[in-house]
Design a protein around this motif. Structure first.
Motif, PDB file in Angstrom:
ATOM      1  N   PRO A 347      46.561  21.965  50.267  1.00  0.00           N
ATOM      2  CA  PRO A 347      47.338  23.127  49.808  1.00  0.00           C
ATOM      3  C   PRO A 347      47.240  23.323  48.295  1.00  0.00           C
ATOM      4  O   PRO A 347      48.244  23.333  47.593  1.00  0.00           O
ATOM      5  N   LEU A 348      46.023  23.471  47.806  1.00  0.00           N
ATOM      6  CA  LEU A 348      45.796  23.625  46.372  1.00  0.00           C
ATOM      7  C   LEU A 348      45.338  25.051  46.068  1.00  0.00           C
ATOM      8  O   LEU A 348      44.367  25.538  46.651  1.00  0.00           O
ATOM      9  N   LEU A 349      46.054  25.688  45.167  1.00  0.00           N
ATOM     10  CA  LEU A 349      45.652  27.016  44.710  1.00  0.00           C
ATOM     11  C   LEU A 349      44.367  26.926  43.913  1.00  0.00           C
ATOM     12  O   LEU A 349      43.472  27.776  44.035  1.00  0.00           O
ATOM     13  N   LEU A 350      44.259  25.887  43.100  1.00  0.00           N
ATOM     14  CA  LEU A 350      43.130  25.750  42.186  1.00  0.00           C
ATOM     15  C   LEU A 350      42.724  24.297  42.074  1.00  0.00           C
ATOM     16  O   LEU A 350      43.570  23.406  41.991  1.00  0.00           O
ATOM     17  N   ALA A 351      41.421  24.047  42.076  1.00  0.00           N
ATOM     18  CA  ALA A 351      40.855  22.753  41.713  1.00  0.00           C
ATOM     19  C   ALA A 351      39.705  23.055  40.769  1.00  0.00           C
ATOM     20  O   ALA A 351      38.723  23.702  41.158  1.00  0.00           O
ATOM     21  N   GLU A 352      39.826  22.614  39.538  1.00  0.00           N
ATOM     22  CA  GLU A 352      38.923  23.058  38.464  1.00  0.00           C
ATOM     23  C   GLU A 352      38.239  21.885  37.792  1.00  0.00           C
ATOM     24  O   GLU A 352      38.853  20.848  37.560  1.00  0.00           O
ATOM     25  N   ILE A 353      36.964  22.076  37.462  1.00  0.00           N
ATOM     26  CA  ILE A 353      36.288  21.171  36.535  1.00  0.00           C
ATOM     27  C   ILE A 353      35.931  21.970  35.295  1.00  0.00           C
ATOM     28  O   ILE A 353      35.377  23.061  35.372  1.00  0.00           O
ATOM     29  N   ARG A 354      36.314  21.425  34.147  1.00  0.00           N
ATOM     30  CA  ARG A 354      36.079  22.095  32.871  1.00  0.00           C
ATOM     31  C   ARG A 354      35.137  21.240  32.039  1.00  0.00           C
ATOM     32  O   ARG A 354      35.355  20.034  31.874  1.00  0.00           O
ATOM     33  N   LEU A 355      34.091  21.837  31.518  1.00  0.00           N
ATOM     34  CA  LEU A 355      33.073  21.106  30.771  1.00  0.00           C
ATOM     35  C   LEU A 355      33.615  20.640  29.427  1.00  0.00           C
ATOM     36  O   LEU A 355      34.168  21.423  28.659  1.00  0.00           O
ATOM     37  N   MET A 356      33.466  19.345  29.162  1.00  0.00           N
ATOM     38  CA  MET A 356      33.842  18.776  27.872  1.00  0.00           C
ATOM     39  C   MET A 356      32.558  18.618  27.039  1.00  0.00           C
ATOM     40  O   MET A 356      31.626  19.381  27.183  1.00  0.00           O
ATOM     41  N   GLY A 357      32.506  17.621  26.175  1.00  0.00           N
ATOM     42  CA  GLY A 357      31.304  17.385  25.382  1.00  0.00           C
ATOM     43  C   GLY A 357      31.189  18.342  24.208  1.00  0.00           C
ATOM     44  O   GLY A 357      32.145  19.004  23.822  1.00  0.00           O
ATOM     45  N   GLY A 358      30.002  18.440  23.656  1.00  0.00           N
ATOM     46  CA  GLY A 358      29.812  19.256  22.456  1.00  0.00           C
ATOM     47  C   GLY A 358      30.668  18.722  21.323  1.00  0.00           C
ATOM     48  O   GLY A 358      30.769  17.506  21.110  1.00  0.00           O
ATOM     49  N   ALA A 359      31.328  19.623  20.603  1.00  0.00           N
ATOM     50  CA  ALA A 359      32.174  19.213  19.479  1.00  0.00           C
ATOM     51  C   ALA A 359      33.412  18.449  19.939  1.00  0.00           C
ATOM     52  O   ALA A 359      34.042  17.747  19.144  1.00  0.00           O
ATOM     53  N   LEU A 360      33.774  18.554  21.223  1.00  0.00           N
ATOM     54  CA  LEU A 360      34.907  17.784  21.746  1.00  0.00           C
ATOM     55  C   LEU A 360      34.609  16.292  21.751  1.00  0.00           C
ATOM     56  O   LEU A 360      35.525  15.470  21.752  1.00  0.00           O
ATOM     57  N   ALA A 361      33.329  15.939  21.766  1.00  0.00           N
ATOM     58  CA  ALA A 361      32.928  14.532  21.748  1.00  0.00           C
ATOM     59  C   ALA A 361      32.731  14.001  20.339  1.00  0.00           C
ATOM     60  O   ALA A 361      32.466  12.808  20.152  1.00  0.00           O
ATOM     61  N   ARG A 362      32.874  14.865  19.364  1.00  0.00           N
ATOM     62  CA  ARG A 362      32.633  14.475  17.969  1.00  0.00           C
ATOM     63  C   ARG A 362      33.759  13.577  17.475  1.00  0.00           C
ATOM     64  O   ARG A 362      34.930  13.959  17.506  1.00  0.00           O
ATOM     65  N   PRO A 363      33.466  12.354  17.011  1.00  0.00           N
ATOM     66  CA  PRO A 363      34.533  11.476  16.520  1.00  0.00           C
ATOM     67  C   PRO A 363      35.123  11.994  15.223  1.00  0.00           C
ATOM     68  O   PRO A 363      34.433  12.628  14.413  1.00  0.00           O
ATOM     69  N   LEU A 364      36.402  11.730  15.034  1.00  0.00           N
ATOM     70  CA  LEU A 364      37.041  12.087  13.778  1.00  0.00           C
ATOM     71  C   LEU A 364      36.545  11.188  12.658  1.00  0.00           C
ATOM     72  O   LEU A 364      36.177  10.031  12.903  1.00  0.00           O
ATOM     73  N   ASN A 365      36.561  11.701  11.455  1.00  0.00           N
ATOM     74  CA  ASN A 365      36.303  10.876  10.280  1.00  0.00           C
ATOM     75  C   ASN A 365      37.560  10.077   9.995  1.00  0.00           C
ATOM     76  O   ASN A 365      38.538  10.594   9.468  1.00  0.00           O
ATOM     77  N   ALA A 366      37.576   8.809  10.406  1.00  0.00           N
ATOM     78  CA  ALA A 366      38.789   7.989  10.319  1.00  0.00           C
ATOM     79  C   ALA A 366      39.289   7.844   8.878  1.00  0.00           C
ATOM     80  O   ALA A 366      40.495   7.723   8.644  1.00  0.00           O
ATOM     81  N   GLU A 367      38.378   7.866   7.906  1.00  0.00           N
ATOM     82  CA  GLU A 367      38.806   7.726   6.511  1.00  0.00           C
ATOM     83  C   GLU A 367      39.627   8.921   6.061  1.00  0.00           C
ATOM     84  O   GLU A 367      40.509   8.805   5.217  1.00  0.00           O
ATOM     85  N   VAL A 368      39.365  10.073   6.659  1.00  0.00           N
ATOM     86  CA  VAL A 368      40.083  11.296   6.296  1.00  0.00           C
ATOM     87  C   VAL A 368      41.255  11.540   7.238  1.00  0.00           C
ATOM     88  O   VAL A 368      42.357  11.860   6.809  1.00  0.00           O
ATOM     89  N   ALA A 369      41.023  11.362   8.524  1.00  0.00           N
ATOM     90  CA  ALA A 369      42.007  11.776   9.524  1.00  0.00           C
ATOM     91  C   ALA A 369      42.879  10.648  10.045  1.00  0.00           C
ATOM     92  O   ALA A 369      43.844  10.889  10.750  1.00  0.00           O
TER      93      ALA A 369
END
Length: 473
Positions: A347-369
């Motif tokens: 009984p699911l209205l929606l089952a979704e897969i959303r593409l990640m990766g790209g800039a979402l996979a970019r690590p933060l600069n820990a020294e700055v952030a």
């Protein structure tokens, strides 16, 4: 649990604030605590409709002095679990909004929604990093990391926050940025509402540019071909292009377009910021994978960006659940088809897969952030399921979402995205919103910054050496 002895405490708080305070039984109480998710009914001891940061300061100090738990809500889109006690601070009237077109920044109050930002930024050719719906509140979304519609191009929304105004559990209003308090600044960008109430936030804006985007609907009978085509297509998709694919079982209701009512369909969502001809060329393979019921992709004015996902515009009663996935391979493809394909009775209205990766996979600069508290940088996909909590289905939906988690567990990263986690049924499940190292640091910070565990509703972190809280399923 703090128990109100009478309306005396309501009167005490009202004398300290400009906004209005309501108790159960008051004429406007139900409207003030109402969430966008109608399946979640909050019943706090008191609710304050705050109008400014001074109200929030006074309310936090007042509640802390009484050992009363504190929660916060703007729109209630993320209201997965009911708040059953304490003081709820509603920030929906805190609508400060300023655009600096020269610096390409925005400053917003805690009640501002993304559509307000887009309208204010549009005359300058700018936009912010909103998600699939611009009806969502800016602050709550960003505190959970914020998964933008164009996240594969720009990264998480929290990556681009410049400063917070936050009332911490000690009742002090602080301006926090990477220079003034790098630890708290990092904690707020992904730690959700564990460390205070954000009353205002400043963040970067980006050029709106040309948008080639929209949705393509296919008959659900072709879901195997569509999913197989999607798996092959995303292997070659440019990192700047965003996409998701949803199995949709739509009700026979007037709100649903006539050709989709009562149908099982596949819905591809696509967004490309750039040349329209290039966008059309990128999308072309998905126009050939199966017969198309409706092709709504093309050049799109940014003001119509909500048409891409076509999320509900009015409050609805739902139960939700999500998780992060490693990759879309043949095994996951088969699991998704068993779970939500043509033969599924879930009984699911929606089952979704959303593409990640790209800039979402970019690590933060820990020294700055500072330390990174955003989960999902290691995921290839985000999975999200939604069921409508109408009487005839309400008893079936939670089990269906749990089954989805179990079926997809072998393909998961072990984590979830905080904003797409859904209903919290146990501390163990809730803990998946952060990787272990982040969770340990959050727990230690919680014990130090919120020693009374005042902010213990919603997606709460357990203080180190603290007791597990009781979850209301």
């Amino acid at each position: 649990m703090h128990i109100l002895s009478s309306h005396t405490e309501k009167t005490e708080l009202q004398l300290l604030v400009r906004g209005l305070v309501y108790a159960p039984g008051d004429p406007h109480y139900d409207a003030e605590v109402a969430a966008f998710n109608l399946a979640t009914r909050h019943t706090p001891d008191l609710v304050l409709s705050a109008v400014n940061a001074d109200d929030v300061v006074a309310a936090v100090r007042w509640a802390a002095a009484r050992g009363m738990s504190i929660s916060v809500q703007s729109t209630g889109h993320g209201a997965a679990n009911a708040i059953t006690d304490g003081l709820l601070i509603s920030t929906r009237l805190m609508l400060e909004l300023f655009i600096d077109p020269d610096e390409r920044t925005a400053r917003v109050g805690a009640g501002v929604r993304w559509r307000d930002v887009l309208r204010a930024a549009a005359p300058y050719g700018l936009m912010g990093l909103h998600g699939s719906s611009t009806d969502v509140g800016v602050v709550g979304y960003t505190l959970g990391g914020g998964l933008p519609l164009l996240g594969r191009k720009y990264g998480f929304a929290s990556d681009h926050v410049l400063a917070f105004d936050v009332v911490t559990p000690d009742g002090v209003l602080r301006r926090v940025d990477a220079a003034s308090d790098p630890r708290l600044f990092a904690l707020l960008r992904g730690g959700k509402g564990n460390f205070g109430i954000v009353t205002a936030m400043e963040f970067s804006l980006f050029p709106a540019g040309e948008l080639f985007a929209g949705g393509i609907f296919y008959d659900g009978g072709h879901s195997r071909d569509v999913l197989a085509g999607f798996r092959e297509w995303i292997r070659h998709l440019p990192a700047e292009a965003s996409a998701s694919l949803a199995f949709l079982r739509l009700p026979d209701m007037e709100e649903v377009p006539a050709f989709l009512r009562g149908k099982f369909v596949m819905h591809l969502r696509f967004a490309w910021q750039g040349d329209a001809a290039e966008g059309a060329q990128i999308l072309a393979p998905m126009r050939e994978v199966a017969p198309v019921l409706l092709d709504g992709a093309g050049p799109l004015p940014y003001a119509r960006v909500d048409e891409i996902h076509a999320d509900p515009e009015r409050p609805v009663p739902v139960r939700e659940g999500g998780m992060l996935l490693r990759d879309l391979d043949a095994g996951l493809e088969d699991a998704l088809l068993r779970l939500a394909g043509p033969g599924s009775t879930a009984p699911l209205l929606l089952a979704e897969i959303r593409l990640m990766g790209g800039a979402l996979a970019r690590p933060l600069n820990a020294e700055v952030a500072g330390f990174d508290y955003v989960g999902g940088r290691d995921a290839a996909l985000s999975f999200f399921a939604v069921g409508i909590m109408v009487p005839q289905l309400a008893h079936l939906v939670p089990a269906a979402i749990q089954e989805a988690r179990e079926v997809l567990e072998p393909f998961g990263t072990g984590g979830t995205a905080v904003n797409l986690h859904g209903h919290l049924t146990s501390p163990e499940l809730a803990s998946r919103a952060w990787p272990e190292a982040a969770r340990e640091r959050l727990s230690k910070a919680k014990a130090e910054l919120d020693p009374k565990n005042l902010f213990r509703h919603g997606h709460a972190i357990q203080p180190a050496a603290g007791q597990l809280r009781t979850f209301v399923a």
